[in-house]
Scaffold this motif. Sequence first.
Motif, PDB file in Angstrom:
ATOM      1  N   MET A   1       0.440 -10.426 -22.692  1.00  0.00           N
ATOM      2  CA  MET A   1       0.341 -10.248 -21.235  1.00  0.00           C
ATOM      3  C   MET A   1       0.617  -8.781 -20.898  1.00  0.00           C
ATOM      4  O   MET A   1       1.564  -8.192 -21.397  1.00  0.00           O
ATOM      5  N   ALA A   2      -0.227  -8.281 -20.102  1.00  0.00           N
ATOM      6  CA  ALA A   2      -0.085  -6.864 -19.738  1.00  0.00           C
ATOM      7  C   ALA A   2       1.152  -6.650 -18.869  1.00  0.00           C
ATOM      8  O   ALA A   2       1.608  -7.568 -18.192  1.00  0.00           O
ATOM      9  N   GLU A   3       1.628  -5.460 -18.908  1.00  0.00           N
ATOM     10  CA  GLU A   3       2.786  -5.093 -18.077  1.00  0.00           C
ATOM     11  C   GLU A   3       2.428  -5.173 -16.602  1.00  0.00           C
ATOM     12  O   GLU A   3       1.263  -5.008 -16.238  1.00  0.00           O
ATOM     13  N   PRO A   4       3.428  -5.379 -15.751  1.00  0.00           N
ATOM     14  CA  PRO A   4       3.133  -5.425 -14.319  1.00  0.00           C
ATOM     15  C   PRO A   4       2.593  -4.088 -13.813  1.00  0.00           C
ATOM     16  O   PRO A   4       2.939  -3.043 -14.352  1.00  0.00           O
ATOM     17  N   MET A   5       1.754  -4.175 -12.788  1.00  0.00           N
ATOM     18  CA  MET A   5       1.232  -2.954 -12.183  1.00  0.00           C
ATOM     19  C   MET A   5       2.307  -2.347 -11.300  1.00  0.00           C
ATOM     20  O   MET A   5       3.240  -3.030 -10.886  1.00  0.00           O
ATOM     21  N   ARG A   6       2.150  -1.080 -11.054  1.00  0.00           N
ATOM     22  CA  ARG A   6       2.988  -0.454 -10.037  1.00  0.00           C
ATOM     23  C   ARG A   6       2.105  -0.162  -8.837  1.00  0.00           C
ATOM     24  O   ARG A   6       1.097   0.530  -8.953  1.00  0.00           O
ATOM     25  N   ILE A   7       2.456  -0.762  -7.702  1.00  0.00           N
ATOM     26  CA  ILE A   7       1.628  -0.638  -6.506  1.00  0.00           C
ATOM     27  C   ILE A   7       2.504  -0.135  -5.370  1.00  0.00           C
ATOM     28  O   ILE A   7       3.638  -0.589  -5.201  1.00  0.00           O
ATOM     29  N   ARG A   8       1.953   0.795  -4.600  1.00  0.00           N
ATOM     30  CA  ARG A   8       2.699   1.352  -3.486  1.00  0.00           C
ATOM     31  C   ARG A   8       1.730   1.453  -2.324  1.00  0.00           C
ATOM     32  O   ARG A   8       0.631   2.005  -2.459  1.00  0.00           O
ATOM     33  N   ALA A   9       2.084   0.875  -1.203  1.00  0.00           N
ATOM     34  CA  ALA A   9       1.233   0.924  -0.013  1.00  0.00           C
ATOM     35  C   ALA A   9       2.092   1.371   1.156  1.00  0.00           C
ATOM     36  O   ALA A   9       3.004   0.664   1.563  1.00  0.00           O
ATOM     37  N   GLN A  10       1.787   2.551   1.652  1.00  0.00           N
ATOM     38  CA  GLN A  10       2.631   3.133   2.697  1.00  0.00           C
ATOM     39  C   GLN A  10       1.818   3.432   3.943  1.00  0.00           C
ATOM     40  O   GLN A  10       0.778   4.095   3.878  1.00  0.00           O
ATOM     41  N   LEU A  11       2.299   2.940   5.070  1.00  0.00           N
ATOM     42  CA  LEU A  11       1.627   3.187   6.350  1.00  0.00           C
ATOM     43  C   LEU A  11       2.083   4.535   6.892  1.00  0.00           C
ATOM     44  O   LEU A  11       3.284   4.797   7.003  1.00  0.00           O
ATOM     45  N   LYS A  12       1.096   5.383   7.193  1.00  0.00           N
ATOM     46  CA  LYS A  12       1.403   6.730   7.665  1.00  0.00           C
ATOM     47  C   LYS A  12       0.363   7.110   8.710  1.00  0.00           C
ATOM     48  O   LYS A  12      -0.821   7.139   8.400  1.00  0.00           O
ATOM     49  N   ASP A  13       0.768   7.319   9.931  1.00  0.00           N
ATOM     50  CA  ASP A  13      -0.158   7.724  10.998  1.00  0.00           C
ATOM     51  C   ASP A  13      -1.387   6.815  11.090  1.00  0.00           C
ATOM     52  O   ASP A  13      -2.516   7.294  11.163  1.00  0.00           O
ATOM     53  N   GLY A  14      -1.163   5.509  11.044  1.00  0.00           N
ATOM     54  CA  GLY A  14      -2.268   4.570  11.236  1.00  0.00           C
ATOM     55  C   GLY A  14      -3.163   4.386  10.021  1.00  0.00           C
ATOM     56  O   GLY A  14      -4.203   3.729  10.094  1.00  0.00           O
ATOM     57  N   VAL A  15      -2.790   4.983   8.905  1.00  0.00           N
ATOM     58  CA  VAL A  15      -3.586   4.849   7.675  1.00  0.00           C
ATOM     59  C   VAL A  15      -2.655   4.351   6.575  1.00  0.00           C
ATOM     60  O   VAL A  15      -1.528   4.826   6.445  1.00  0.00           O
ATOM     61  N   THR A  16      -3.115   3.367   5.812  1.00  0.00           N
ATOM     62  CA  THR A  16      -2.307   2.875   4.701  1.00  0.00           C
ATOM     63  C   THR A  16      -2.758   3.569   3.416  1.00  0.00           C
ATOM     64  O   THR A  16      -3.918   3.462   3.017  1.00  0.00           O
ATOM     65  N   GLU A  17      -1.848   4.308   2.826  1.00  0.00           N
ATOM     66  CA  GLU A  17      -2.151   5.008   1.579  1.00  0.00           C
ATOM     67  C   GLU A  17      -1.734   4.119   0.426  1.00  0.00           C
ATOM     68  O   GLU A  17      -0.606   3.638   0.372  1.00  0.00           O
ATOM     69  N   VAL A  18      -2.662   3.885  -0.487  1.00  0.00           N
ATOM     70  CA  VAL A  18      -2.405   2.955  -1.585  1.00  0.00           C
ATOM     71  C   VAL A  18      -2.488   3.675  -2.937  1.00  0.00           C
ATOM     72  O   VAL A  18      -3.464   4.368  -3.228  1.00  0.00           O
ATOM     73  N   HIS A  19      -1.436   3.516  -3.723  1.00  0.00           N
ATOM     74  CA  HIS A  19      -1.424   4.002  -5.107  1.00  0.00           C
ATOM     75  C   HIS A  19      -1.299   2.788  -6.011  1.00  0.00           C
ATOM     76  O   HIS A  19      -0.430   1.947  -5.790  1.00  0.00           O
ATOM     77  N   VAL A  20      -2.154   2.699  -7.025  1.00  0.00           N
ATOM     78  CA  VAL A  20      -2.065   1.593  -7.982  1.00  0.00           C
ATOM     79  C   VAL A  20      -2.056   2.177  -9.392  1.00  0.00           C
ATOM     80  O   VAL A  20      -2.903   3.009  -9.724  1.00  0.00           O
TER      81      VAL A  20
END
Lengths: 103, 168
Positions: free
Chosen positions: A1-20
Amino acid sequence: MAEPMRIRAQLKDGVTEVHVLMPHPMETGFRKDDAGRPISAHYITDVQISLEGRTVLSATLSRAVSQDPLLYFRIKGGSVNQTLRVDWIDTRGERRTDDTKIF
Amino acid sequence: MCAWFEPPRDGRADAGPPARTRREALRFMGAALLASGMFPWMGARAAENDARAFGAGSFEDALNALGAALDPSPKVRLTVPDFVENGAAVPVEVTSEVAGSQTIFVFSEANPFPLVARFFVPEGTDPYVSTRIKVAGSCNIYALVQADGRFFSAVKSTTVTVGGCGNG
């Protein structure tokens, strides 16, 4: 089983920035091990990212995406505590699903 | 030639590039069909075209498989470093200002399979993506944006410096 992903979703000035970040070897099938035996190809082919069940990005990857693929993108809108889910499937049919909440 | 792009040297590889390409294409098609079963948003036809484009052994063949042609546009911005030490992780960023952008493709011309990745960008998501790719050697990186059946492109060359070929 693969390792868990690291996901970050941050709301900034009406835009959600997503890092996966998806831990995965992304083997091309062109490499050899120390004994000279070919290492078989093993890479993520499809990624689906959804916000509260609505697709916000889907990607088809090849073996030429770097090891531990990293994706960064932006969604218009979104609100704090909504669930962002990432699904992937690789050449062996292995899958992984992880989610996070927008902060 | 980077270690991770070293071509296979088994007996079957002697059949030459076309056979290898076809075999790769078929293998990819299998994966794509499998994916279309588990990922129903992919149609069977789309999966077939994908398999051909991702299995194409040259940039031109990949464009043909997509039914695309290069149409350089200032509305497509591609950011790639001029020089990279490690061809195994080259940061690539694509931004599109083309109205109705639906799909973003990334190609690395020198790779054995130039089509690197494709991103579907639904309405509500910025036509923008940033990732890291493997680049087989100094070459042109292309971004292709599809909007309402038309294609727009951008190109940027990158130099992979000596000793930059990581084994991973």
